[in-house]
Write an enzyme that holds these catalytic residues in place. Structure first.
Site, PDB file in Angstrom:
ATOM      1  N   GLU A   1       0.844  -1.214   0.000  1.00  0.00           N
ATOM      2  CA  GLU A   1       0.000   0.000   0.000  1.00  0.00           C
ATOM      3  C   GLU A   1       0.874   1.258   0.000  1.00  0.00           C
ATOM      4  OE1 GLU A   1      -3.411  -0.191   2.630  1.00  0.00           O
ATOM      5  OE2 GLU A   1      -3.538   2.000   2.651  1.00  0.00           O
TER       6      GLU A   1
ATOM      7  N   ASP B   1       4.039 -14.604  11.501  1.00  0.00           N
ATOM      8  CA  ASP B   1       2.786 -15.090  10.923  1.00  0.00           C
ATOM      9  C   ASP B   1       1.706 -14.006  11.075  1.00  0.00           C
ATOM     10  OD1 ASP B   1       0.356 -16.327  10.470  1.00  0.00           O
ATOM     11  OD2 ASP B   1       0.879 -18.174  11.508  1.00  0.00           O
TER      12      ASP B   1
HETATM   13  C1  MEV Z   1      -6.146   2.819   4.784  1.00  0.00           C
HETATM   14  O1  MEV Z   1      -5.387   1.699   4.428  1.00  0.00           O
HETATM   15  C2  MEV Z   1      -6.196   2.977   6.290  1.00  0.00           C
HETATM   16  C3  MEV Z   1      -7.100   4.084   6.804  1.00  0.00           C
HETATM   17  O2  MEV Z   1      -8.421   3.927   6.270  1.00  0.00           O
HETATM   18  C4  MEV Z   1      -7.120   3.955   8.307  1.00  0.00           C
HETATM   19  C5  MEV Z   1      -8.132   4.840   9.009  1.00  0.00           C
HETATM   20  O3  MEV Z   1      -9.137   5.197   8.414  1.00  0.00           O
HETATM   21  O4  MEV Z   1      -7.884   5.114  10.200  1.00  0.00           O
HETATM   22  C6  MEV Z   1      -6.628   5.441   6.372  1.00  0.00           C
END
Ligand code: MEV
Length: 439
Positions: A85, A296
């Site tokens: 990500e 894990d």
């Molecule tokens: C995205 O991978 C994670 C978020 O949605 C976490 C959150 O909303 O606190 C940005």
């Protein structure tokens, strides 16, 4: 429709690739070349990866990144993260730097108990079973000595075995509920081996227990397995500073920022729809380090989410307060990790990751990973409650969009420069790209 395949695992790797390419890709040579492009030139390294699982046909890459400047208990770390990500490593690094300037993170391990259970069925007199258990308990431990002796030498081993009557929830259902200290090992193999030995001894001894009727002697062992729910293998990480020092975001006063941040955490405490996303963001940081260090992540995920629901409703893993002008933000999570055994000594990148972290003990790794989760949540909430999440996300996602369109290095540079300081919107990127191409 494809036909079932017999003896697939016995085929050579080349034969498996051929089967996949002919069954799913009409013998298209592109498919074969995608599969093989990810093979490693170093045959020994490739074979190591091939042998991690059955039926390997290729390798699946994830970016391996570094989030530097994590000050944890006054010691500086650069944290390795394996994740796809775009914004996760950037957000972790930004949060690390923010808290570096404010005294860093503090972390402590609260407990390290792991759990395993032998699930069995017994139809008979519960009092007799109780009596049998008190007689056989020392033999359960004695019979597993060959498994436990090395762990005991290092200070770990079996810490308790209890008989639990679960007949109120399922007819005839009982368990041996066992606790273990596995030190720097995640301990799954150790625990499962002990449990299978307990089950064997338990069943054999029951057959010879005179007080049991013939039916009672016939205990049915259903299964013996560790639990990935480890609420007593717990770590806490925390940051705090005077509210007045939360002064990074232009346009928002530190007091407003702190209040809104606390409110965002409170919402995740009471609203499961929000809590799941809130915790997902925490797991962005946690999973990335768990993966990079060869642990894990499925076990960690299962245990963490069960813990988040321990009070009967799914809730935030983090908490935040503002008291007497001090902002405090913390996380408490169960993490069963290992820094010896498993992939940790086998996978060269995992070894490297652990070396970068100065070969941490399992307890130290618990602290580092809890901090990564807290930092990630801080970064997410900070964006969400100020600029909105898309600004940072799309900035990091820009390269993915440009790669999808086949932009050249020069085009990427020009477009990235154009979007500096601007909010990245997909359609604007496409437009800018087409404009450049049509020049
Ligand atoms: C995205 O991978 C994670 C978020 O949605 C976490 C959150 O909303 O606190 C940005």
């Amino acid at each position: 429709m494809i036909k079932p395949v017999k003896g697939f695992s016995k085929l050579t790797k080349e034969e498996k690739v051929s089967w996949v390419v002919s069954s799913f890709f009409n013998d298209n040579p592109n498919a074969e070349s995608v599969i093989k492009r990810y093979w490693n030139d170093d045959n020994e390294l490739q074979q190591l990866h091939d042998e991690f699982i059955e039926n390997t046909i290729s390798n699946y890459y994830l970016p391996f990144g570094i989030a530097p400047n994590f000050l944890i208990n006054n010691k500086l770390f650069a944290i390795p993260m394996a994740i796809e990500e775009s914004s996760v490593v950037a957000a972790a690094s930004k949060a690390a730097k923010f808290w570096f300037d404010r005294g860093g993170f503090r972390a402590e391990v609260i407990s390290t108990t792991k759990i395993g259970q032998v699930h069995f069925m017994f139809s008979g007199d519960a009092a007799k079973l109780d009596n049998f258990f008190s007689v056989v308990k020392s033999k359960l431990i004695a019979d597993s000595k060959s498994i436990t002796k090395n762990m005991e030498k290092r200070g770990g081993g079996i810490t308790s075995i209890e008989l639990k009557d679960k007949t109120a929830v399922l007819e005839n259902y009982y368990q041996l509920h066992c606790s273990f200290e596995t030190l720097d090992a995640m301990g799954a193999n150790f625990i499962n081996s002990c449990l299978e030995q307990f089950a064997k001894t338990f069943k054999t001894e029951a057959k010879m227990f005179d007080a049991f009727s013939e039916e009672e002697k016939n205990i049915e062992i259903v299964m013996s397995i560790l639990s990935n729910y480890v609420p007593d293998c717990l770590v806490r990480a925390e940051v705090s500073c005077p509210v007045s020092e939360l002064n990074e975001d232009k346009g928002v006063s530190p007091e407003e920022f702190a209040d809104k941040f606390v409110r965002a955490v409170e919402i995740a405490q009471v609203e499961p729809y929000r809590a799941v996303t809130h915790n997902k963001g925490i797991m962005n940081g946690i999973d990335a380090v768990v993966l990079a260090t060869g642990n894990d992540f499925r076990a960690v995920e299962a245990g963490v989410h069960a813990y988040a629901a321990r009070n009967g409703s799914y809730s935030s893993l983090t908490q935040a307060t503002v008291e007497n002008g001090v902002f405090k933000f913390w996380i408490e999570i169960p993490l069963a990790l290992g820094t010896v055994g498993g992939l940790t000594n086998l996978h060269p990148l995992v070894r490297l990751a652990l070396e970068m972290l100065e070969k941490p003990s399992a307890k130290e790794l618990m602290q580092i990973i809890a901090v990564a989760g807290l930092a990630q949540n801080f970064g997410a909430l900070r964006s969400l409650t100020t600029t909105g999440i898309q600004k940072g996300h799309m900035k990091m996602h820009l390269m993915n969009i440009l790669n999808q369109m086949g932009a050249t290095a020069e085009e990427k540079l020009q477009i990235a420069t154009y979007f500096e300081g601007k909010t990245v919107v997909h359609s604007d990127v496409v437009e800018k790209f087409q404009e450049l191409r049509n020049k």
